[in-house]
Design a protein around this motif. Sequence first.
Motif, mmCIF file in Angstrom:
data_model
loop_
_atom_site.group_PDB
_atom_site.id
_atom_site.type_symbol
_atom_site.label_atom_id
_atom_site.label_comp_id
_atom_site.label_asym_id
_atom_site.label_seq_id
_atom_site.Cartn_x
_atom_site.Cartn_y
_atom_site.Cartn_z
ATOM 1 N N LYS A 38 50.165 38.601 -22.228
ATOM 2 C CA LYS A 38 49.646 37.670 -21.217
ATOM 3 C C LYS A 38 48.136 37.868 -20.988
ATOM 4 O O LYS A 38 47.622 36.641 -20.918
ATOM 5 C CB LYS A 38 50.353 37.642 -19.853
ATOM 6 C CG LYS A 38 51.676 37.257 -19.900
ATOM 7 C CD LYS A 38 52.367 36.819 -18.718
ATOM 8 C CE LYS A 38 52.870 38.048 -17.729
ATOM 9 N NZ LYS A 38 53.435 37.544 -16.528
ATOM 10 N N GLU A 39 47.688 38.853 -20.808
ATOM 11 C CA GLU A 39 46.212 39.160 -20.848
ATOM 12 C C GLU A 39 45.392 38.809 -22.145
ATOM 13 O O GLU A 39 44.595 37.876 -21.998
ATOM 14 C CB GLU A 39 45.800 40.466 -20.589
ATOM 15 C CG GLU A 39 46.464 41.069 -19.395
ATOM 16 C CD GLU A 39 45.828 41.605 -18.276
ATOM 17 O OE1 GLU A 39 44.440 41.621 -18.325
ATOM 18 O OE2 GLU A 39 46.158 42.243 -17.550
ATOM 19 N N VAL A 41 46.363 36.137 -24.065
ATOM 20 C CA VAL A 41 46.516 34.847 -24.175
ATOM 21 C C VAL A 41 45.304 34.341 -22.917
ATOM 22 O O VAL A 41 44.590 33.292 -23.316
ATOM 23 C CB VAL A 41 47.700 34.231 -23.653
ATOM 24 C CG1 VAL A 41 47.623 32.677 -23.591
ATOM 25 C CG2 VAL A 41 48.751 34.593 -24.747
ATOM 26 N N ARG A 80 61.351 31.862 -17.889
ATOM 27 C CA ARG A 80 60.046 32.049 -18.163
ATOM 28 C C ARG A 80 59.832 32.797 -19.418
ATOM 29 O O ARG A 80 58.772 32.320 -20.179
ATOM 30 C CB ARG A 80 59.447 32.539 -16.921
ATOM 31 C CG ARG A 80 59.201 31.331 -15.791
ATOM 32 C CD ARG A 80 58.439 32.124 -14.636
ATOM 33 N NE ARG A 80 58.628 33.309 -14.164
ATOM 34 C CZ ARG A 80 57.709 34.575 -14.252
ATOM 35 N NH1 ARG A 80 56.607 34.126 -14.314
ATOM 36 N NH2 ARG A 80 58.326 35.199 -13.509
ATOM 37 N N LYS A 83 60.503 30.943 -22.530
ATOM 38 C CA LYS A 83 59.771 29.724 -22.568
ATOM 39 C C LYS A 83 58.458 30.259 -22.999
ATOM 40 O O LYS A 83 57.737 29.421 -24.106
ATOM 41 C CB LYS A 83 59.772 29.079 -21.209
ATOM 42 C CG LYS A 83 59.341 27.601 -21.451
ATOM 43 C CD LYS A 83 59.507 26.881 -19.976
ATOM 44 C CE LYS A 83 59.396 25.508 -19.864
ATOM 45 N NZ LYS A 83 59.059 24.911 -18.751
ATOM 46 N N PHE A 84 57.899 31.378 -22.566
ATOM 47 C CA PHE A 84 56.678 31.694 -23.021
ATOM 48 C C PHE A 84 56.483 32.164 -24.473
ATOM 49 O O PHE A 84 55.584 32.009 -25.018
ATOM 50 C CB PHE A 84 56.110 33.092 -22.131
ATOM 51 C CG PHE A 84 54.915 33.641 -22.242
ATOM 52 C CD1 PHE A 84 55.107 34.830 -23.284
ATOM 53 C CD2 PHE A 84 53.660 33.190 -21.903
ATOM 54 C CE1 PHE A 84 53.699 35.459 -23.620
ATOM 55 C CE2 PHE A 84 52.432 33.724 -22.431
ATOM 56 C CZ PHE A 84 52.467 34.921 -23.311
ATOM 57 N N MET A 87 56.694 29.041 -26.579
ATOM 58 C CA MET A 87 55.529 28.431 -26.529
ATOM 59 C C MET A 87 54.108 29.110 -27.304
ATOM 60 O O MET A 87 53.606 28.858 -28.227
ATOM 61 C CB MET A 87 54.900 28.283 -25.219
ATOM 62 C CG MET A 87 55.742 27.086 -24.480
ATOM 63 S SD MET A 87 54.711 25.713 -23.669
ATOM 64 C CE MET A 87 53.464 25.526 -24.764
ATOM 65 N N LEU A 91 52.364 27.913 -30.751
ATOM 66 C CA LEU A 91 50.768 27.654 -30.709
ATOM 67 C C LEU A 91 50.198 28.643 -31.635
ATOM 68 O O LEU A 91 48.986 28.542 -31.824
ATOM 69 C CB LEU A 91 50.326 27.776 -29.386
ATOM 70 C CG LEU A 91 50.717 26.574 -28.244
ATOM 71 C CD1 LEU A 91 50.350 26.876 -26.998
ATOM 72 C CD2 LEU A 91 50.196 25.371 -28.803
#
Lengths: 428, 345
Positions: A38-39, A41, A80, A83-84, A87, A91
Amino acid sequence: MDHGSSPTKVRKSVVDEDFISNLPEALKDKILCCLPIKEAVGTCLLSRSWRYTWASMTELMFRRADFASGNGNADDDTCRFLKFTDMFLFLHNGPILKFGLNTIENEMVSTGGHLSRWMLMLSRNKIKEIQLWTSIRDSYKIPSCFFSCHELEYVYLRACFFTSLQLPPLSKGFKQLRTLRLEYVSVQGSSLEDLVASCPNLEKLSICRLCSKSNINIRSTKLKMLTIEGRFIHLNLHAPYLTSVWIGLELKSDTDGALTARCNFNLSPFIASLSDVETIRFHGQILECVEHEFLILKQPRLFNRLTEISLEINLGNLKQANFALSLFQHAPNLRLVKLKFISRNSVVPTVHFWESLNRDVCLFQNVDVVSLFNFTGSFAELAFLKLLLEDAPVLRKVRISDKGLDKDVLKNLLMMRRASRDAEILIL
Amino acid sequence: MSESELSVIKPESLKTYIWLQCFDGSIQQVEEEVAMFCPMICREIVKNGTGSSKNHAIALPERVNPSSLSLILDYCRFHQVPGRSNKERKSFDEKFVRIDTEKLCELTSAADSLQLKPLVDLTSRALARIIEGKTPEEIRDIFHLPDDLTEEEKLEPLKNLNDDPRIRLLNRLYAKKRKELQERQKLKDIQVKQEQKDERSLDELLCFINGDGGSGGGKAGKNKKKNKRRKDPKNLPKADPEHVNKDEGARAVSCNVGAVNNISRAPCPSSDVQGDNEYPFEDGDLDDGLDPAMQEELDREVEDFARRLNSVWPERMHLGQERRIESQLIGGNGSLQRFSGFNHR
């Protein structure tokens, strides 16, 4: 006019001061891969040059535990997370060399479809390493697109099953695969054989918690390390360069602990196929399968390379004691011995096997470290220990981990004569 | 600098030394085993035979500056000794990366160009640890990154890609900012309109002075301005240029009509302004001929139109009504109005 900072100020600072954006792409990628995903991204907010750097990361690790929001709603968090990851992969732009997934503590609400689509994505991306640490409650069938990941070198899969004839007939196989680790797998028919046969360069095969109702045949020319642990009938092994083998056989037992299934493992031919190994580990109930007249005694070949033996054994059982003895006799270069004692509450009379052995031949010529687990101080065990201590000339350490030994037993133990002056007994 | 140091430390040793030359020209010598720890230097020595003398010093890549080189050599010197325990190595590594961030970046770059993989791993991990857990502003601060993303790029919400609460907060802040920007823009628009308003009042005064015999154009102008004035309080929240365009179109037509019908009313526009905000101009005349039933029918048609968007107005004759309908639609779709505006032409 109000939007963004003034351009002239920006240009100056880029040239003079920014020192991380000028690192080569491979280094930036490496740094991002060390960050939690997450970081990584989040770096897209830093500056223009970092806007899409995250999208070419080559090593990805998705951890479900990172998405725990702490408000107790696990399903929400799982959604979540899915989904993350969806995605992100959508991308992402560029090759993915390593893909790791850790959902080991949480069940996924989805039915496993997520793994298929992620696997499909990876098969198009030259993936080299896959590690799927999935929960055993999410057991899934290996998706067929897995077999199109031809560049794979390392695979770790958990809680999955193979059905027979799953390998596509014209599949190129896994030519680069060196390490295959499977855990909590169930295989049908010859699927495991086929899989191993499709990996000509496989060097390390490790299967834990296997569930199979048939024989396992493994033929591999480059295999060096083999671990098979679980339930199966028999193992036919053809691996001439094998250096380390670890077999753990579990047999079905009923509530009393008595074995209901007879062990069908043919140990003698199996041992015969292991002439060049350096490490042997036999755990579980495999030694219950030893026949009375152990055939290895007829085998003139020695295990010259064998340096380490680890057995789960009941020394009071005559058959098993015989087996162990023949192993020791045929392994002149043995250095490390690990024994895990099983004691069964059987009515077999005490066996004076170890005491009545011929002491002329030195059994433990090169043994320097011995570890004994679950030492209960039984007759046979003590006899063995006595033999060992009196026999081994270069013995350095004997580690005994016990379940509460009697003081007298301990006293006797420590007073046993030792052939080696350096021998040290450690009671843990 | 290192030459003299080395000669002091090991004066009588028979060690071989390797000569290294940095890009800026400075030359250093270093013990062979230390230098050989670097794969790139090792290869140069073995393959090309360079480094044995000062004249044939090994040319190091551009990214290796002297300070990084000395750090790298310290690293090599420590790690090439075989007898060290893992614990020792680990604690050395930890202390080793406690340097200024800029130097750390240069060191990473230098280690990478010398292909010293363990050091590259170590420094990359250290840089990642620095980045971890910090906000973008803090990171930009540390690494002197330019804040060159436009506001709009930052405002593109990272929809569900990053569920970090900080990013959500950031998005919220940016959304707030966006609103602020919009409001500022609106205020600007209002100011523009208000200016026009002022002008209008001047022209009206002129018209008034000129009398009701003014040309159609004058009247038209009057009506136009009246319309605009009336519509503006409603239109302020939208600040849509489309509205203005449409209004012009409608007004152009309505003015013609108005010019025909409203000559008598021309001199006193102001009294009519306050009431009837819905009506673009005094439609008293036009309203007279309508009965409620017709009105209802037309209302229904408006709804139809709003739904289908492509239907043709059958009731073109009652331009007044349509004007009213139009004005009712002002609050709705801008394109609708434009369409109806063109129809009237």
